[in-house]
Motif scaffolding. Sequence first.
Motif, short mmCIF file in Angstrom:
data_model
loop_
_atom_site.label_atom_id
_atom_site.label_comp_id
_atom_site.label_asym_id
_atom_site.label_seq_id
_atom_site.Cartn_x
_atom_site.Cartn_y
_atom_site.Cartn_z
N UNK A 199 0.81 -1.22 0.00
CA UNK A 199 0.00 0.00 0.00
C UNK A 199 0.85 1.27 0.00
N UNK A 200 2.11 1.17 0.38
CA UNK A 200 3.00 2.32 0.43
C UNK A 200 3.88 2.43 -0.82
N UNK A 201 3.64 1.54 -1.79
CA UNK A 201 4.40 1.59 -3.03
C UNK A 201 5.73 0.86 -3.00
N UNK A 202 6.02 0.18 -1.90
CA UNK A 202 7.28 -0.56 -1.80
C UNK A 202 7.16 -1.90 -2.49
N UNK A 203 8.18 -2.29 -3.20
CA UNK A 203 8.18 -3.60 -3.87
C UNK A 203 8.15 -4.71 -2.84
N UNK A 204 7.40 -5.76 -3.15
CA UNK A 204 7.30 -6.91 -2.28
C UNK A 204 7.90 -8.12 -2.98
N UNK A 205 8.86 -8.74 -2.35
CA UNK A 205 9.53 -9.89 -2.96
C UNK A 205 8.81 -11.19 -2.67
N UNK A 206 7.82 -11.14 -1.83
CA UNK A 206 7.06 -12.34 -1.49
C UNK A 206 5.83 -11.97 -0.70
N UNK A 207 5.11 -12.97 -0.31
CA UNK A 207 3.89 -12.79 0.46
C UNK A 207 4.16 -13.01 1.94
N UNK A 255 8.36 -13.18 2.93
CA UNK A 255 8.96 -13.68 1.68
C UNK A 255 8.50 -15.08 1.31
N UNK A 256 7.23 -15.39 1.57
CA UNK A 256 6.66 -16.65 1.10
C UNK A 256 6.55 -16.53 -0.42
N UNK A 257 7.09 -17.49 -1.17
CA UNK A 257 7.09 -17.38 -2.63
C UNK A 257 5.69 -17.23 -3.21
N UNK A 258 5.58 -16.38 -4.23
CA UNK A 258 4.30 -16.14 -4.88
C UNK A 258 3.69 -17.43 -5.42
N UNK A 259 4.51 -18.36 -5.85
CA UNK A 259 4.02 -19.62 -6.41
C UNK A 259 3.25 -20.47 -5.41
N UNK A 260 3.41 -20.20 -4.13
CA UNK A 260 2.68 -20.95 -3.10
C UNK A 260 1.30 -20.39 -2.82
#
Length: 108
Positions: A42-50, A65-70
């Motif tokens: 919500x603050x515009x920061x990149x997220x490398x995972x969930x 940093x839970x992988x997006x694929x999960x």
Amino acid sequence: MISKETATDIALARREVETATKLLEDVRMALDKYQPEDLRDAFGRRQTGLQLGVPSGQNGHRLYDVPYGLAVPVIEAHIAHHRACIAALSLKAAAELAGGQKAPEEEA
């Protein structure tokens, strides 16, 4: 009559399925629309995972940093689990109706 507990459990499980189904739709749309490196909070920061967590508080825990694929398989498993609960609770409700059991609050 169906017990209050059974009716509440069915309602909560159905709500969880509805919520998770909407989340799954949103996650699929975001993953299809954006590359993982483009997803931002919500603050515009990149997220490398969930994130995956237990409610906050003294005993709260969170994974970063839970992988997006999960995301999709976890949400799909969550939906399947609650649908199975609804099926079992529906059988319990049918048995309560067939047995003519009174709800505990009516037995007094």
